[in-house]
Write a protein that holds these residues in place. Structure first.
Motif, PDB file in Angstrom:
ATOM      1  N   VAL A 178      37.842  45.364  39.873  1.00 33.66           N
ATOM      2  CA  VAL A 178      37.583  46.021  41.156  1.00 33.66           C
ATOM      3  C   VAL A 178      38.483  45.364  42.183  1.00 33.66           C
ATOM      4  N   ILE A 179      39.279  46.186  42.873  1.00 36.45           N
ATOM      5  CA  ILE A 179      40.190  45.661  43.886  1.00 36.45           C
ATOM      6  C   ILE A 179      39.887  46.316  45.223  1.00 36.45           C
ATOM      7  N   ASP A 180      40.285  45.644  46.309  1.00 39.90           N
ATOM      8  CA  ASP A 180      40.107  46.223  47.631  1.00 39.90           C
ATOM      9  C   ASP A 180      41.365  46.992  48.019  1.00 39.90           C
ATOM     10  N   ASN A 181      41.419  47.460  49.248  1.00 35.87           N
ATOM     11  CA  ASN A 181      42.548  48.295  49.671  1.00 35.87           C
ATOM     12  C   ASN A 181      43.848  47.511  49.835  1.00 35.87           C
ATOM     13  N   ARG A 182      43.800  46.192  49.738  1.00 40.00           N
ATOM     14  CA  ARG A 182      45.012  45.374  49.814  1.00 40.00           C
ATOM     15  C   ARG A 182      45.403  44.813  48.455  1.00 40.00           C
ATOM     16  N   GLU A 183      44.872  45.378  47.396  1.00 43.38           N
ATOM     17  CA  GLU A 183      45.140  44.999  46.016  1.00 43.38           C
ATOM     18  C   GLU A 183      44.622  43.607  45.668  1.00 43.38           C
ATOM     19  N   ARG A 184      43.677  43.064  46.441  1.00 43.82           N
ATOM     20  CA  ARG A 184      43.078  41.785  46.094  1.00 43.82           C
ATOM     21  C   ARG A 184      41.899  42.031  45.162  1.00 43.82           C
ATOM     22  N   ILE A 185      41.756  41.175  44.175  1.00 44.17           N
ATOM     23  CA  ILE A 185      40.688  41.322  43.197  1.00 44.17           C
ATOM     24  C   ILE A 185      39.365  40.870  43.808  1.00 44.17           C
ATOM     25  N   VAL A 186      38.387  41.753  43.754  1.00 42.55           N
ATOM     26  CA  VAL A 186      37.052  41.466  44.259  1.00 42.55           C
ATOM     27  C   VAL A 186      36.114  41.120  43.108  1.00 42.55           C
ATOM     28  N   LEU A 187      36.339  41.741  41.957  1.00 45.14           N
ATOM     29  CA  LEU A 187      35.488  41.517  40.796  1.00 45.14           C
ATOM     30  C   LEU A 187      36.286  41.755  39.527  1.00 45.14           C
ATOM     31  N   ALA A 188      36.134  40.856  38.571  1.00 47.64           N
ATOM     32  CA  ALA A 188      36.734  41.019  37.246  1.00 47.64           C
ATOM     33  C   ALA A 188      35.696  40.556  36.235  1.00 47.64           C
ATOM     34  N   ASN A 189      35.423  41.380  35.234  1.00 45.42           N
ATOM     35  CA  ASN A 189      34.427  40.972  34.239  1.00 45.42           C
ATOM     36  C   ASN A 189      35.081  40.106  33.163  1.00 45.42           C
ATOM     37  N   HIS A 190      34.269  39.582  32.257  1.00 42.99           N
ATOM     38  CA  HIS A 190      34.770  38.662  31.223  1.00 42.99           C
ATOM     39  C   HIS A 190      35.744  39.343  30.274  1.00 42.99           C
ATOM     40  N   ALA A 191      35.537  40.605  29.960  1.00 36.75           N
ATOM     41  CA  ALA A 191      36.451  41.310  29.056  1.00 36.75           C
ATOM     42  C   ALA A 191      37.842  41.418  29.670  1.00 36.75           C
ATOM     43  N   PHE A 192      37.917  41.719  30.949  1.00 37.49           N
ATOM     44  CA  PHE A 192      39.220  41.802  31.607  1.00 37.49           C
ATOM     45  C   PHE A 192      39.868  40.426  31.694  1.00 37.49           C
ATOM     46  N   ALA A 193      39.069  39.412  31.987  1.00 40.79           N
ATOM     47  CA  ALA A 193      39.598  38.049  32.070  1.00 40.79           C
ATOM     48  C   ALA A 193      40.159  37.603  30.728  1.00 40.79           C
ATOM     49  N   THR A 194      39.536  38.027  29.632  1.00 43.69           N
ATOM     50  CA  THR A 194      40.039  37.700  28.298  1.00 43.69           C
ATOM     51  C   THR A 194      41.375  38.381  28.046  1.00 43.69           C
ATOM     52  N   ILE A 195      41.510  39.619  28.489  1.00 41.78           N
ATOM     53  CA  ILE A 195      42.770  40.357  28.312  1.00 41.78           C
ATOM     54  C   ILE A 195      43.910  39.657  29.044  1.00 41.78           C
ATOM     55  N   VAL A 196      43.639  39.216  30.255  1.00 46.77           N
ATOM     56  CA  VAL A 196      44.665  38.593  31.079  1.00 46.77           C
ATOM     57  C   VAL A 196      44.859  37.119  30.705  1.00 46.77           C
ATOM     58  N   GLY A 197      43.830  36.494  30.139  1.00 48.27           N
ATOM     59  CA  GLY A 197      43.936  35.099  29.743  1.00 48.27           C
ATOM     60  C   GLY A 197      43.571  34.121  30.848  1.00 48.27           C
ATOM     61  N   ARG A 198      42.695  34.524  31.736  1.00 49.49           N
ATOM     62  CA  ARG A 198      42.242  33.662  32.833  1.00 49.49           C
ATOM     63  C   ARG A 198      40.736  33.755  32.949  1.00 49.49           C
ATOM     64  N   ALA A 209      46.261  42.015  42.365  1.00 52.89           N
ATOM     65  CA  ALA A 209      46.286  42.612  41.027  1.00 52.89           C
ATOM     66  C   ALA A 209      47.716  42.805  40.532  1.00 52.89           C
ATOM     67  N   SER A 210      48.663  42.955  41.430  1.00 49.88           N
ATOM     68  CA  SER A 210      50.055  43.175  41.021  1.00 49.88           C
ATOM     69  C   SER A 210      50.728  41.903  40.511  1.00 49.88           C
ATOM     70  N   GLN A 211      50.057  40.752  40.608  1.00 48.97           N
ATOM     71  CA  GLN A 211      50.635  39.497  40.122  1.00 48.97           C
ATOM     72  C   GLN A 211      50.601  39.386  38.608  1.00 48.97           C
ATOM     73  N   PHE A 212      49.773  40.168  37.958  1.00 49.10           N
ATOM     74  CA  PHE A 212      49.598  40.038  36.525  1.00 49.10           C
ATOM     75  C   PHE A 212      50.657  40.836  35.782  1.00 49.10           C
ATOM     76  N   HIS A 213      51.033  40.367  34.599  1.00 49.59           N
ATOM     77  CA  HIS A 213      52.111  40.977  33.820  1.00 49.59           C
ATOM     78  C   HIS A 213      51.706  42.270  33.131  1.00 49.59           C
ATOM     79  N   TRP A 214      50.442  42.598  33.135  1.00 49.04           N
ATOM     80  CA  TRP A 214      49.996  43.822  32.496  1.00 49.04           C
ATOM     81  C   TRP A 214      50.292  45.043  33.338  1.00 49.04           C
ATOM     82  N   MET A 215      50.706  44.838  34.581  1.00 49.30           N
ATOM     83  CA  MET A 215      51.046  45.965  35.467  1.00 49.30           C
ATOM     84  C   MET A 215      52.423  46.489  35.106  1.00 49.30           C
TER      85      MET A 215
END
Length: 94
Positions: free
Chosen positions: A57-77, A87-93
């Protein structure tokens, strides 16, 4: 209309404008420092963490407000580390 040109009215208008600008800057800074993890109740957070799909879940400025454990596992954080980052800092974009 002559009272609009008086030095007292000019001073009042100036002080009011500067006060409003300072207040808006202060309010913006304070809202940026709020902890977004406290916005989501713990029972909702635990329900979102049980999802098998990654949820972001991101806000209107692309800042992450909520990330669940499954997403954190995908990104590795950890989910807590991602809060507030863009959200644009991650390589999956693309």
């Amino acid at each position: 209309m002559g009272w609009l040109r008086s030095p007292q009215m000019k001073m009042i208008a100036f002080v009011a404008a500067v006060s409003m600008i300072v207040f808006l800057i202060y309010l913006r800074k304070m809202l940026q420092h709020l902890d977004p993890s406290k916005v989501v109740p713990p029972r909702v957070r635990s329900a979102l963490d049980t999802l098998a799909e990654g949820l972001l879940v991101i806000d209107n400025r692309e800042r992450i407000v909520l990330a669940n454990h499954a997403f954190a596992t995908i990104v590795g954080r950890k989910p807590e580390e991602m809060l507030g980052s863009r959200a644009s800092q991650f390589h999956w974009m693309f």
